[in-house]
Write an enzyme that holds these catalytic residues in place. Structure first.
Site, mmCIF file in Angstrom:
data_model
loop_
_atom_site.group_PDB
_atom_site.id
_atom_site.type_symbol
_atom_site.label_atom_id
_atom_site.label_comp_id
_atom_site.label_asym_id
_atom_site.label_seq_id
_atom_site.Cartn_x
_atom_site.Cartn_y
_atom_site.Cartn_z
ATOM 1 C CD1 TRP A 21 0.587 0.569 3.241
ATOM 2 C CD2 TRP A 21 0.012 -1.581 3.084
ATOM 3 N NE1 TRP A 21 1.185 -0.099 4.283
ATOM 4 C CE2 TRP A 21 0.841 -1.424 4.211
ATOM 5 C CE3 TRP A 21 -0.479 -2.862 2.779
ATOM 6 C CZ2 TRP A 21 1.207 -2.486 5.032
ATOM 7 C CZ3 TRP A 21 -0.116 -3.928 3.599
ATOM 8 C CH2 TRP A 21 0.705 -3.733 4.710
ATOM 9 C CD GLU A 34 -3.315 3.555 7.334
ATOM 10 O OE1 GLU A 34 -3.136 3.135 8.494
ATOM 11 O OE2 GLU A 34 -2.384 3.889 6.586
ATOM 12 C CD GLN A 39 -3.791 -1.479 18.954
ATOM 13 O OE1 GLN A 39 -3.510 -2.115 19.946
ATOM 14 N NE2 GLN A 39 -3.090 -0.431 18.564
ATOM 15 C CB THR A 40 -3.331 -5.783 12.744
ATOM 16 O OG1 THR A 40 -4.597 -5.857 13.399
ATOM 17 C CG2 THR A 40 -3.034 -7.091 12.054
ATOM 18 C CG LEU A 77 -7.100 -9.178 10.607
ATOM 19 C CD1 LEU A 77 -5.654 -9.644 10.499
ATOM 20 C CD2 LEU A 77 -7.506 -8.458 9.332
ATOM 21 C CE1 TYR A 79 -9.235 -6.084 19.987
ATOM 22 C CE2 TYR A 79 -7.615 -4.808 18.793
ATOM 23 C CZ TYR A 79 -8.082 -5.354 19.975
ATOM 24 O OH TYR A 79 -7.373 -5.151 21.130
ATOM 25 C CE1 TYR A 117 -1.912 6.003 11.955
ATOM 26 C CE2 TYR A 117 -3.685 4.546 11.220
ATOM 27 C CZ TYR A 117 -2.377 4.972 11.138
ATOM 28 O OH TYR A 117 -1.533 4.410 10.234
ATOM 29 C CG ASP A 135 1.622 4.609 14.431
ATOM 30 O OD1 ASP A 135 2.371 5.589 14.641
ATOM 31 O OD2 ASP A 135 2.037 3.534 13.974
ATOM 32 C CB CYS A 189 12.473 4.834 17.352
ATOM 33 S SG CYS A 189 12.345 5.636 18.966
ATOM 34 C CB CYS A 196 20.302 4.623 20.376
ATOM 35 S SG CYS A 196 18.697 4.528 21.213
ATOM 36 C CB CYS A 205 17.020 11.498 20.791
ATOM 37 S SG CYS A 205 15.860 10.438 21.685
#
Length: 349
Positions: A21, A34, A39-40, A77, A79, A117, A135, A189, A196, A205
């Site tokens: 995508w 999206e 949460q996936t 999947l 939810y 989001y 997110d 991150c 780092c 940072c």
DNA sequence: AATTCGGGGCT
DNA sequence: AGCCCAGAATT
């Protein structure tokens, strides 16, 4: 362009992830990706995304599909309200909005299943409008970068990060910038052991300079998972078995199951048979066989699922819709993972 | 503001 | 066992 964006995009040019995508500007496909990725993990959602756009290449195709078919395609999947809302929204867009996705945050967020989001993601990726996404990656990156110690899973903490995200956003290239920030969170991150040593933001940072990367982002503890005890009765009648949809505002709504009696704690078959729910089924005498116990650990629930199989002679009196299906017909229905586990495990009818 | 909604991968 | 994942809706 801010120096933050300049550094980020420079990193992105050399390190971008290649996902189906990325670069997509069709709002339908952006929306689909999206919602699937809420949460996936990318690795888990990618196959579903490809399957959905293959079978539903446009929002009209998705709207036209039956709810059961969409749920079946979503099976596994999790939810599942995402699938229900997505299907409902596809119909709203097709029928009320003439197939055109809104291009404002208010318009998008008025649709079921689209929050801040997802709305911002569609605005940035499909329309290249200057909206920043926040997110889990962004919460983590920016709370470390700025040294934000308010828990990010509280409204105040999230607001704080969102305000910073808005300030740092590259308004000329919101789509590239947002994608870059999430890739950066996924590859450098990271939640644990962030890289780092290879981070281009090391000098500026806050967390790195104060040795706080391990304790940021701050999060409020969630409560421990409760245990639920599900006792499923697999009622066989010849080569068919009785299934019914879950309709309550509860886990797995709109998925299918076997008739269920939930108990507050572990119960014996005799205990369950003495319950009013069981008696109301008016099954007469059935020889139940213990057919297995399957446990499933969810984010905030621990499920103990027991299965009893038996041959029924009369149709039970159970509230709500029921279907008597054979093994092949069952494949059209979507079931919770733990019921799939049971069905996979052995020949049960 | 707190809780709920899945399932899988990682430590 | 606990944490996290391209969050949203409900209470």
């Amino acid at each position: 362009m801010s120096s933050f964006s300049k550094t980020l995009l420079q990193w992105y040019r050399l390190n971008k992830r290649n996902m189906p995508w990325v670069g997509e500007t069709d709002p339908y496909k952006v929306w689909l990706s999206e919602v699937i990725l809420q949460q996936t993990r990318v690795e888990q959602g990618t196959a579903y995304y490809l399957d959905f756009i293959k079978h539903y290449p446009t929002v009209q195709h998705l709207a036209k599909a039956s709810a059961n078919e969409v749920m079946k395609r979503w099976e596994g999947l999790g939810y599942y309200s995402r699938a229900r809302n997505m299907h409902a929204t596809a119909n709203v867009i097709t029928q009320q909005l003439k197939g055109v996705f809104p291009d404002t945050p208010e318009g998008l967020q008025s649709l079921k299943g689209i929050g801040k989001y997802t709305a911002n993601a569609i605005l940035a990726y499909a329309y290249h409008k200057p909206y920043a996404v926040t997110d889990g990656n962004v919460l983590r990156i920016l709370s470390r970068y700025q040294g934000i110690t308010i828990p990010v899973n509280t409204p105040a903490g999230k607001k704080m990060v969102e305000a910073l995200a808005d300030r740092l956003l590259d308004k000329q290239l919101p789509h590239t910038y947002n994608q870059a920030l999430m890739d950066f969170g996924s590859l450098v991150c990271t939640p644990r052991n962030p890289d780092c040593g290879n981070c281009p933001f090391r000098r500026s940072c806050y967390a790195f300079n104060h040795e706080m990367t391990a304790i940021l982002p701050q999060k409020e503890k969630k409560r421990a998972a409760k245990t639920r005890y599900f006792n499923f009765f697999v009622m066989k009648s010849g080569n068919k078995v009785l299934i019914m949809p879950r309709h309550a505002a509860d886990i797995w709504k709109a998925l299918w199951q076997f008739p269920l009696i939930e108990t507050a704690e572990e119960a014996t078959l005799q205990d369950i048979q003495r319950s009013n729910v069981y008696k109301d089924w008016k099954l007469g005498k059935v020889q139940w066989e213990e057919a297995g116990t399957f446990k499933q650990q969810l984010t905030h629930r621990r499920l103990i699922c027991r299965f009893f199989t038996g041959e029924i002679k009369t149709t039970p009196e159970i509230d709500g819709m029921q279907e008597l299906v054979n093994r092949k017909e069952m494949e059209r229905f979507a079931f919770p993972g733990v019921i799939r586990d049971f069905m996979k495990g052995k020949l049960y009818f």
